[in-house]
Scaffold this active site. Structure first.
Site, PDB file in Angstrom:
ATOM      1  N   GLY A 141       0.821  -1.197   0.000  1.00  0.00           N
ATOM      2  CA  GLY A 141       0.000   0.000   0.000  1.00  0.00           C
ATOM      3  C   GLY A 141       0.860   1.254   0.000  1.00  0.00           C
ATOM      4  CB  SER A 142       0.224   4.580   1.482  1.00  0.00           C
ATOM      5  OG  SER A 142      -1.011   4.759   0.821  1.00  0.00           O
ATOM      6  CB  ILE A 143       4.725   1.034   2.820  1.00  0.00           C
ATOM      7  CG1 ILE A 143       3.953   0.781   4.119  1.00  0.00           C
ATOM      8  CG2 ILE A 143       6.225   0.877   3.040  1.00  0.00           C
ATOM      9  CD1 ILE A 143       4.408   1.598   5.292  1.00  0.00           C
ATOM     10  CE  LYS A 178      -0.075   6.789  -1.575  1.00  0.00           C
ATOM     11  NZ  LYS A 178      -1.237   7.277  -0.823  1.00  0.00           N
ATOM     12  CB  SER A 237      -1.682   8.464   2.700  1.00  0.00           C
ATOM     13  OG  SER A 237      -1.194   7.331   2.033  1.00  0.00           O
TER      14      SER A 237
END
Length: 579
Positions: free
Chosen positions: A304-306, A308, A355
């Site tokens: 997921g957003s990790i 980013k 996020s």
């Protein structure tokens, strides 16, 4: 004619007799230790045929924590019953002792076929009073002993690993003949498996007694202790585990009801694993059932957003325009419909903290269109795809791995997705086919906290001889050949701090934590991978930690409670205020 025939048969008899004599001499005198094609040691085999024994130790090497405390091995007091009592009967003095301890042994004189531990017969530990009584008396067929138990570790099961008896696997692993050696227990997971060649040893300790040709115990021959004290073997592995922290972390994970997932805690400077927790726990009876033996911290999952964080690093070094504009965070990832989260118009830093999917979908699209390989380049610079575990040549073992079960991550599942706008945007927020391991994510956070310095992760620092001298040291393995700039790491640190003070990680504010959250779709309705990865304290960082709650609903996810409690407990251990 008759004379020739007699001479011929006499010659054959002499030759045959000579061959028999040579064969006997070869067995008895010349080839006693290496007989035949299998090179059998006849002396050892004859001793085995004339004796029976019971092990006091397995002879296997021992695992220690970073401070030298034993892990998964204990010294216990026990009582051995020998088949000798089949002949002489169970002494009345011993029966009286058993009655005093309310122990009932039915038909023991006839059922005992081999040396057996009393604790195994009654299914419980031996009372110290009974042990001392037996030790102080000379009871035929009964002996008090101390033995080492190599049990499954109560904590750090997946990290340390477990040992099982599997003769076929032993012979396959070491390519040895069953005739030449007795099979020994082998490590089937964790460090026990990775370091099994070093932990194997022939220095077991036994109690030995003589038997007759039928295998019955011979009277009048004393039980003997065999097994020499060796200053070198078996060896000891000095692991990186901090036992008090590991114990605390496991309690926090279990008390918060985290059922699948776990955490990794690294020392940033040394990249040593201080604690590693994986759930579900190993099923001791059936380790492979439902893959309970799998260490979830070494398996790739959707981040997921990790992810980013990777996109942000690439943007900082390659697209300054992305850093100086604003993004409509009221729209979805593709910018064509309203978003479920209405965040308004945000700049780059705010978009990272909150996020914002549309912002990073837009940034990622520009980066990939300009350089289709850019995500791979920056996952490499941050050491995210792995494997990140220590690897190197150790004696005759080339490319030795401390984490052989660690899987490699990936960015793209299909090389053509780099040309598909929606696929690029999904990849930019850590979905589509992106998968990384929790261990690699923890190492990425350590790299950022350490100003971009890459280093491989260690689980063991030394192999020690029995006398505590060093057999081998696993030195820090740094990799600065392809890394982000120090200035980039500093900017990423600022972004990660903003996540906690003004973004999705506000529940951790006040603890000195910097990090990034992630919620990834799994393909299962209502089930997500919930992540938080970061480091602390944000001033002079010492620890990098990842907590992941797998296949969990939004309302039941325990990522933040676990992260917060572990940080608070470590702060208290270090005398740091949690205000």
């Amino acid at each position: 004619m008759k004379t020739k025939r007699v001479k011929f048969w006499a010659f054959l008899l002499v030759c045959s007799f000579g061959l028999l004599l040579y064969r006997l001499a070869d067995i008895q005198l010349f080839s006693t230790e290496k007989f035949g094609d299998e090179q059998v040691n006849l002396l050892e085999q004859s001793v085995k045929q004339q004796s029976s024994s019971i092990n006091l130790t397995s002879g296997r090497g021992e695992l220690l924590d970073r401070n030298g405390q034993s892990l998964g091995k204990s010294q216990v007091k026990d009582i051995v019953l020998f088949p000798l009592i089949q002949t002489i009967g169970l002494p009345q003095s011993f029966k009286n002792l058993l009655e005093a301890e309310t122990i009932s042994l039915t038909d023991i004189e006839t059922e005992l076929k081999e040396p057996t531990y009393l604790s195994e017969m009654i299914g419980e530990e031996i009372d110290s009073d009974l042990y001392n009584e037996v030790k102080n008396r000379k009871i035929p067929g009964v002996m008090a002993v101390e033995r080492s138990l190599l049990a499954d570790p109560e904590i750090g099961q997946h990290f340390l690993g477990i040992v099982r008896e599997n003769p076929n696997a032993y012979y396959n692993r070491y390519d040895e003949s069953p005739i030449l050696t007795d099979p020994k227990p082998i490590g089937i997971s964790g460090l026990q498996k990775a370091f099994d060649p070093f932990l194997q040893s022939d220095n077991s300790k036994k109690l030995l007694y003589q038997v007759d040709g039928k295998g019955n115990p011979m009277l009048g021959l004393n039980v003997r202790y065999i097994g020499e004290q060796d200053p070198f073997y078996p060896v000891q592995l000095k692991t990186t585990m901090d036992l008090p922290i590991q114990n605390m972390a496991e309690k926090v994970v279990d008390n918060n009801g985290l059922e699948k997932g776990g955490l990794v805690l690294l020392d940033i400077e040394s990249r040593e694993v201080l604690a590693m927790v994986s759930r579900p726990s190993i099923n001791s009876e059936s380790p492979y059932q439902n893959q309970s033996i799998v260490n979830q911290m070494l398996v790739p999952f959707y981040p997921g957003s990790i992810f980013k964080t990777v996109v942000a690093a690439a943007a900082i070094e390659n697209n300054t325009e992305s850093l100086n504009r604003t993004y409509d965070c009221n729209t979805n990832l593709y910018g064509d419909e309203p978003s479920e989260r209405k965040l308004g118009t945000l700049n780059f830093q705010q978009s990272f903290a909150q996020s914002c999917n549309n912002a990073f979908g837009t940034i990622g699209s520009k980066l990939v269109n300009a350089n289709p390989q850019i995500f791979e380049e920056y996952t490499e610079k941050l050491g995210l795809l792995g494997p990140v575990g220590w690897t190197g040549d150790v004696f005759r073992y080339s490319n030795f791995k401390q984490f052989p079960a660690e899987k490699k991550g990936r960015v793209w599942g299909n090389k053509y997705d780099r040309n598909v706008e929606k696929a690029i945007r999904q990849t930019s927020i850590g979905q589509k086919d992106v998968k990384v391991t929790p261990l690699a994510v923890a190492n990425m956070m350590a790299t950022i906290a350490n100003n971009g310095e890459k280093q491989y992760v260690r689980a063991v620092t030394d192999i020690l001889y029995q006398n505590n001298t060093t057999m081998y040291t696993f030195k820090a393995n740094k990799d600065n050949s392809n890394r982000i700039k120090s200035d980039t790491a500093l900017r990423l640190q600022g972004l990660l701090e903003k996540v906690v003070t003004d973004g999705t990680g506000r529940s951790l504010d006040g603890l000195g934590v910097a990090g990034k959250s992630g919620t990834a779709e799994t393909g299962q309705k209502g089930a997500y991978h919930h992540w938080f990865a970061g480091y602390f304290p944000k001033q002079n960082p010492k620890y990098a930690m990842v907590v992941v709650d797998l296949y969990q609903t939004d309302t039941d996810a325990q990522t933040y409670p676990v992260y917060k409690e572990v940080v608070q407990n470590i702060n208290e251990m270090n005398g740091v205020s949690n205000d």
